[in-house]
Design a protein around this motif. Structure first.
Motif, PDB file in Angstrom:
ATOM      1  N   ASN A 135       0.805  -1.225   0.000  1.00  0.00           N
ATOM      2  CA  ASN A 135       0.000   0.000   0.000  1.00  0.00           C
ATOM      3  C   ASN A 135       0.840   1.279   0.000  1.00  0.00           C
ATOM      4  O   ASN A 135       0.378   2.339   0.421  1.00  0.00           O
ATOM      5  CB  ASN A 135      -0.958   0.026   1.204  1.00  0.00           C
ATOM      6  CG  ASN A 135      -2.003  -1.070   1.107  1.00  0.00           C
ATOM      7  OD1 ASN A 135      -2.447  -1.421   0.012  1.00  0.00           O
ATOM      8  ND2 ASN A 135      -2.392  -1.617   2.258  1.00  0.00           N
ATOM      9  N   VAL A 136       2.067   1.163  -0.441  1.00  0.00           N
ATOM     10  CA  VAL A 136       2.963   2.326  -0.498  1.00  0.00           C
ATOM     11  C   VAL A 136       3.392   2.558  -1.951  1.00  0.00           C
ATOM     12  O   VAL A 136       3.856   1.632  -2.612  1.00  0.00           O
ATOM     13  CB  VAL A 136       4.208   2.127   0.386  1.00  0.00           C
ATOM     14  CG1 VAL A 136       5.199   3.267   0.184  1.00  0.00           C
ATOM     15  CG2 VAL A 136       3.808   2.030   1.850  1.00  0.00           C
ATOM     16  N   ASP A 137       3.199   3.782  -2.429  1.00  0.00           N
ATOM     17  CA  ASP A 137       3.626   4.175  -3.772  1.00  0.00           C
ATOM     18  C   ASP A 137       4.810   5.145  -3.669  1.00  0.00           C
ATOM     19  O   ASP A 137       4.923   5.906  -2.709  1.00  0.00           O
ATOM     20  CB  ASP A 137       2.492   4.863  -4.531  1.00  0.00           C
ATOM     21  CG  ASP A 137       1.260   3.976  -4.652  1.00  0.00           C
ATOM     22  OD1 ASP A 137       1.406   2.738  -4.610  1.00  0.00           O
ATOM     23  OD2 ASP A 137       0.149   4.540  -4.772  1.00  0.00           O
ATOM     24  N   VAL A 138       5.690   5.102  -4.678  1.00  0.00           N
ATOM     25  CA  VAL A 138       6.832   6.022  -4.737  1.00  0.00           C
ATOM     26  C   VAL A 138       6.843   6.688  -6.110  1.00  0.00           C
ATOM     27  O   VAL A 138       6.653   6.011  -7.131  1.00  0.00           O
ATOM     28  CB  VAL A 138       8.168   5.285  -4.513  1.00  0.00           C
ATOM     29  CG1 VAL A 138       9.334   6.274  -4.592  1.00  0.00           C
ATOM     30  CG2 VAL A 138       8.172   4.567  -3.172  1.00  0.00           C
ATOM     31  N   HIS A 139       6.992   8.000  -6.108  1.00  0.00           N
ATOM     32  CA  HIS A 139       7.164   8.679  -7.390  1.00  0.00           C
ATOM     33  C   HIS A 139       8.198   9.792  -7.257  1.00  0.00           C
ATOM     34  O   HIS A 139       8.518  10.238  -6.149  1.00  0.00           O
ATOM     35  CB  HIS A 139       5.837   9.228  -7.929  1.00  0.00           C
ATOM     36  CG  HIS A 139       5.301  10.427  -7.209  1.00  0.00           C
ATOM     37  ND1 HIS A 139       4.603  10.341  -6.016  1.00  0.00           N
ATOM     38  CD2 HIS A 139       5.347  11.748  -7.527  1.00  0.00           C
ATOM     39  CE1 HIS A 139       4.242  11.545  -5.628  1.00  0.00           C
ATOM     40  NE2 HIS A 139       4.677  12.427  -6.524  1.00  0.00           N
ATOM     41  N   SER A 140       8.739  10.193  -8.398  1.00  0.00           N
ATOM     42  CA  SER A 140       9.731  11.266  -8.417  1.00  0.00           C
ATOM     43  C   SER A 140       9.205  12.432  -9.237  1.00  0.00           C
ATOM     44  O   SER A 140       8.425  12.255 -10.176  1.00  0.00           O
ATOM     45  CB  SER A 140      11.058  10.776  -9.011  1.00  0.00           C
ATOM     46  OG  SER A 140      10.886  10.370 -10.357  1.00  0.00           O
ATOM     47  N   VAL A 141       9.632  13.637  -8.867  1.00  0.00           N
ATOM     48  CA  VAL A 141       9.274  14.844  -9.616  1.00  0.00           C
ATOM     49  C   VAL A 141      10.531  15.669  -9.827  1.00  0.00           C
ATOM     50  O   VAL A 141      11.448  15.667  -9.001  1.00  0.00           O
ATOM     51  CB  VAL A 141       8.212  15.683  -8.878  1.00  0.00           C
ATOM     52  CG1 VAL A 141       6.895  14.932  -8.779  1.00  0.00           C
ATOM     53  CG2 VAL A 141       8.690  16.099  -7.482  1.00  0.00           C
ATOM     54  N   CYS A 142      10.593  16.359 -10.962  1.00  0.00           N
ATOM     55  CA  CYS A 142      11.685  17.295 -11.265  1.00  0.00           C
ATOM     56  C   CYS A 142      11.167  18.709 -11.078  1.00  0.00           C
ATOM     57  O   CYS A 142      10.189  19.101 -11.712  1.00  0.00           O
ATOM     58  CB  CYS A 142      12.164  17.098 -12.700  1.00  0.00           C
ATOM     59  SG  CYS A 142      12.925  15.500 -13.014  1.00  0.00           S
ATOM     60  N   THR A 482       7.310   9.343  -1.221  1.00  0.00           N
ATOM     61  CA  THR A 482       6.743   8.052  -0.819  1.00  0.00           C
ATOM     62  C   THR A 482       5.384   8.302  -0.162  1.00  0.00           C
ATOM     63  O   THR A 482       5.267   9.130   0.744  1.00  0.00           O
ATOM     64  CB  THR A 482       7.670   7.335   0.167  1.00  0.00           C
ATOM     65  OG1 THR A 482       8.973   7.200  -0.439  1.00  0.00           O
ATOM     66  CG2 THR A 482       7.143   5.954   0.515  1.00  0.00           C
ATOM     67  N   THR A 483       4.339   7.568  -0.623  1.00  0.00           N
ATOM     68  CA  THR A 483       2.962   7.879  -0.239  1.00  0.00           C
ATOM     69  C   THR A 483       2.222   6.628   0.216  1.00  0.00           C
ATOM     70  O   THR A 483       2.331   5.562  -0.403  1.00  0.00           O
ATOM     71  CB  THR A 483       2.198   8.493  -1.439  1.00  0.00           C
ATOM     72  OG1 THR A 483       2.932   9.605  -1.941  1.00  0.00           O
ATOM     73  CG2 THR A 483       0.806   8.931  -1.044  1.00  0.00           C
ATOM     74  N   ARG A 484       1.464   6.768   1.307  1.00  0.00           N
ATOM     75  CA  ARG A 484       0.528   5.707   1.733  1.00  0.00           C
ATOM     76  C   ARG A 484      -0.815   6.363   2.041  1.00  0.00           C
ATOM     77  O   ARG A 484      -0.890   7.327   2.796  1.00  0.00           O
ATOM     78  CB  ARG A 484       1.038   4.979   2.977  1.00  0.00           C
ATOM     79  CG  ARG A 484      -0.001   4.014   3.557  1.00  0.00           C
ATOM     80  CD  ARG A 484       0.474   3.353   4.851  1.00  0.00           C
ATOM     81  NE  ARG A 484       1.510   2.377   4.569  1.00  0.00           N
ATOM     82  CZ  ARG A 484       2.483   2.049   5.424  1.00  0.00           C
ATOM     83  NH1 ARG A 484       2.557   2.680   6.588  1.00  0.00           N
ATOM     84  NH2 ARG A 484       3.366   1.126   5.118  1.00  0.00           N
ATOM     85  N   TRP A 485      -1.909   5.855   1.428  1.00  0.00           N
ATOM     86  CA  TRP A 485      -3.261   6.308   1.707  1.00  0.00           C
ATOM     87  C   TRP A 485      -4.049   5.132   2.275  1.00  0.00           C
ATOM     88  O   TRP A 485      -4.259   4.127   1.607  1.00  0.00           O
ATOM     89  CB  TRP A 485      -3.937   6.819   0.426  1.00  0.00           C
ATOM     90  CG  TRP A 485      -3.290   8.050  -0.163  1.00  0.00           C
ATOM     91  CD1 TRP A 485      -2.548   8.125  -1.284  1.00  0.00           C
ATOM     92  CD2 TRP A 485      -3.359   9.366   0.370  1.00  0.00           C
ATOM     93  NE1 TRP A 485      -2.118   9.415  -1.503  1.00  0.00           N
ATOM     94  CE2 TRP A 485      -2.616  10.203  -0.490  1.00  0.00           C
ATOM     95  CE3 TRP A 485      -3.965   9.930   1.507  1.00  0.00           C
ATOM     96  CZ2 TRP A 485      -2.457  11.564  -0.274  1.00  0.00           C
ATOM     97  CZ3 TRP A 485      -3.814  11.293   1.711  1.00  0.00           C
ATOM     98  CH2 TRP A 485      -3.069  12.094   0.838  1.00  0.00           C
ATOM     99  N   LEU A 486      -4.446   5.256   3.534  1.00  0.00           N
ATOM    100  CA  LEU A 486      -5.161   4.142   4.170  1.00  0.00           C
ATOM    101  C   LEU A 486      -6.623   4.114   3.775  1.00  0.00           C
ATOM    102  O   LEU A 486      -7.245   3.049   3.727  1.00  0.00           O
ATOM    103  CB  LEU A 486      -5.020   4.243   5.690  1.00  0.00           C
ATOM    104  CG  LEU A 486      -3.578   4.177   6.217  1.00  0.00           C
ATOM    105  CD1 LEU A 486      -3.567   4.275   7.738  1.00  0.00           C
ATOM    106  CD2 LEU A 486      -2.909   2.876   5.765  1.00  0.00           C
ATOM    107  N   ASP A 487      -7.209   5.306   3.506  1.00  0.00           N
ATOM    108  CA  ASP A 487      -8.624   5.379   3.151  1.00  0.00           C
ATOM    109  C   ASP A 487      -8.757   6.057   1.787  1.00  0.00           C
ATOM    110  O   ASP A 487      -8.336   7.197   1.631  1.00  0.00           O
ATOM    111  CB  ASP A 487      -9.419   6.182   4.193  1.00  0.00           C
ATOM    112  CG  ASP A 487      -9.358   5.534   5.565  1.00  0.00           C
ATOM    113  OD1 ASP A 487      -8.993   6.252   6.516  1.00  0.00           O
ATOM    114  OD2 ASP A 487      -9.654   4.340   5.652  1.00  0.00           O
TER     115      ASP A 487
END
Length: 501
Positions: A135-142, A482-487
């Motif tokens: 349930n954890v996503d990772v993304h990068s931004v410039c 790094t992102t986690r959304w429980l709901d």
């Protein structure tokens, strides 16, 4: 659209001319006549502060402007530049001296970077990994850096700034351009074009001046990065001063570019290339070939062919049907002539002497015609120093290995070329030579905009070359999120077709 020749060329801030508070100016001269045609403002510290503050104030809004809007403006700038480039070419010829066709070529090469930057959305889109952990996503931004400075040289008043500012602006930075005080009007013409293209106030600014303006940009904490092109001693200074204040710095320095001509080469092609690369723009190019290395017994024939072609060059006013224009200032003309004097005194054979050229132009122009030396040795100043004028030195060597050693032991590593019909020799050369840009039967190997421009050794200070992917990296910095959304959250209904905004 352009500033009248008799006017004082001032700064540009907030999408309008900014006279500043300093009364100091410097003359702007037409090199083909020797006549002063105007003045350029020299910034005080307070002038520099005002221009930098304008860029800093504009940054947050421009940073948050959508990519779609940024690229729309960039496309418009490209179209306007294409429609009006003859205006800009005339300004360059009047202040730098290069012939109109060369000025148009400079603009076209700069426009390649504008077109490259139009694709910025793809180049800075980052990456995304779903469910990298449970349930954890990772993304990068410039993201952009902030206000950035560009310090450009006299020899390419349009192209060199365009190596940097299209990418910087497209990525969301604001820009302060410090052009050479020798030919400053092109910078204001470009600023006016940006305004017409719809660029918001304060995104593109121009600070005219001399060392005081440079030092202000290098030390002001609001400036986050500096791009510089010029001589190696100044590049060293810019790099050391800028990095000492925590800035990113890419400083492209000087050059001493060699071309190896192997015995199997097409000598007519090689002679054409040596004349074009040695005497184009009066040799005032960091990618000019200034040393022709003749391998084996071809030297006599090669020198004869180069001399024959060079004698046909018409030196004169760039607005006429001339092949080569004047040098940029009287002082620079005197400096180049002093190297010719030194080469002759050192014992090199002067095959073609440009000091007494009969130019097609005003008698007071800063003329020095094509100059060809033979039997040059590596201890002579015409070999060791970057002359930055129409002086071509022929060095005779016995073998490929001797020629390669000449290049690899030289402190500069900007550009080089080899002329041969032997694919194995060419492949070996491109692998073994310690130079950043290599041409194979190409005398001036300036890469396309989607590759990066820059040399090795004392030709570059910093780790990043100009334009291409390295330019994108220089003007952005990356965040990993790094992102986690429980709901899960739910939005409302909207059946309209999604649009960019």
């Amino acid at each position: 659209m352009s500033t009248p020749p008799s006017a004082t060329v001032v700064h540009w801030a907030g999408n309008k001319p900014f006279p500043g508070t300093s009364n100091a100016t410097a003359p702007v001269t037409n090199p083909a006549t020797g006549h002063v045609t105007g003045r350029v403002a020299l910034a005080s510290v307070s002038d520099a502060r005002a221009v930098i503050d304008t860029a800093a104030t504009a940054f947050p809004t421009w940073r948050d402007t959508s990519l779609s809007k940024r690229t729309t403006i960039l496309f418009r700038f490209r179209e306007l530049l294409n429609e009006r480039k003859s205006e800009l070419a005339a300004i360059i010829t009047a202040e730098h001296g290069k012939v109109l066709s060369d000025a148009l070529g400079e603009i076209s090469r700069g426009q390649e970077v504008v077109e490259f930057a139009c694709g910025i959305a793809h180049l800075i889109k980052g990456g995304h990994t779903e469910n990298a952990s449970t349930n954890v996503d990772v993304h990068s931004v410039c993201q952009p850096l902030g206000p950035v400075a560009i310090i450009s040289p006299f020899n390419f008043p349009a192209m060199v700034p365009m190596w940097f500012f299209p990418i910087a602006i497209a990525a969301g930075n604001t820009v302060v351009l410090k052009p050479s005080e020798k030919d400053p009007t092109a910078s204001i013409w470009l600023a006016e074009l940006w305004k017409e293209a719809g660029l918001p106030d304060g995104v593109f600014n121009v600070l005219q001046g001399d060392k005081a303006a440079v030092d202000a940009l290098l030390t002001d904490p609001a400036i986050k990065a500096v791009s510089f092109v010029g001589s190696t001693p100044i590049a060293q200074y810019v790099y050391a001063t800028g990095t000492a204040t925590g800035k990113r710095v890419q400083a492209l320095g000087g050059a001493k570019n060699h071309a190896i001509i192997l015995p199997d080469a097409d000598l007519d092609l090689a002679a054409d290339a040596m004349v074009n690369a040695g005497f184009g723009s009066a040799g005032e190019r960091c990618m000019a070939i200034s040393v022709a290395v003749a391998v084996g017994d071809i030297a006599d024939t090669l020198v004869d062919k180069i001399a024959e072609r060079a004698r046909s060059i018409v030196t004169g006013d760039g607005t006429r049907s001339s092949d080569m224009g004047p040098l940029v200032t009287a002082a620079h003309r005197a400096k180049v002539a002093s190297y010719v004097d030194a080469g002759e005194a050192a014992g090199a054979t002067i095959v073609l002497d440009g000091r007494g050229v009969q130019a097609d132009g005003d008698a007071d122009g800063f003329w020095l015609g094509p100059t060809l030396f033979d039997h040059v040795t590596p201890d002579m100043s015409i070999y060791t120093d970057e002359i930055f004028g129409p002086v071509l030195a022929v060095v005779r060597v016995a073998s490929y290995d001797e020629a390669l050693e000449l290049i690899n032991t030289n402190p500069f590593g900007n550009g080089t070329a080899i002329f041969t019909n032997d694919g194995g020799a060419a492949r070996r050369f491109q692998n073994e030579v310690e130079v950043g840009m290599v041409g194979i039967n190409v005398p001036i190997p300036v890469p396309m905009a989607y590759y990066s421009f820059g040399g090795w050794k004392a030709s570059l200070f910093g780790d990043t070359h100009a334009h291409g992917t390295e330019g994108i990296h220089f003007f952005t910095r990356t965040k990993a999120i790094t992102t986690r959304w429980l709901d899960p959250s739910h939005g409302g209904l909207n059946l309209g077709f999604p649009q960019n905004a």
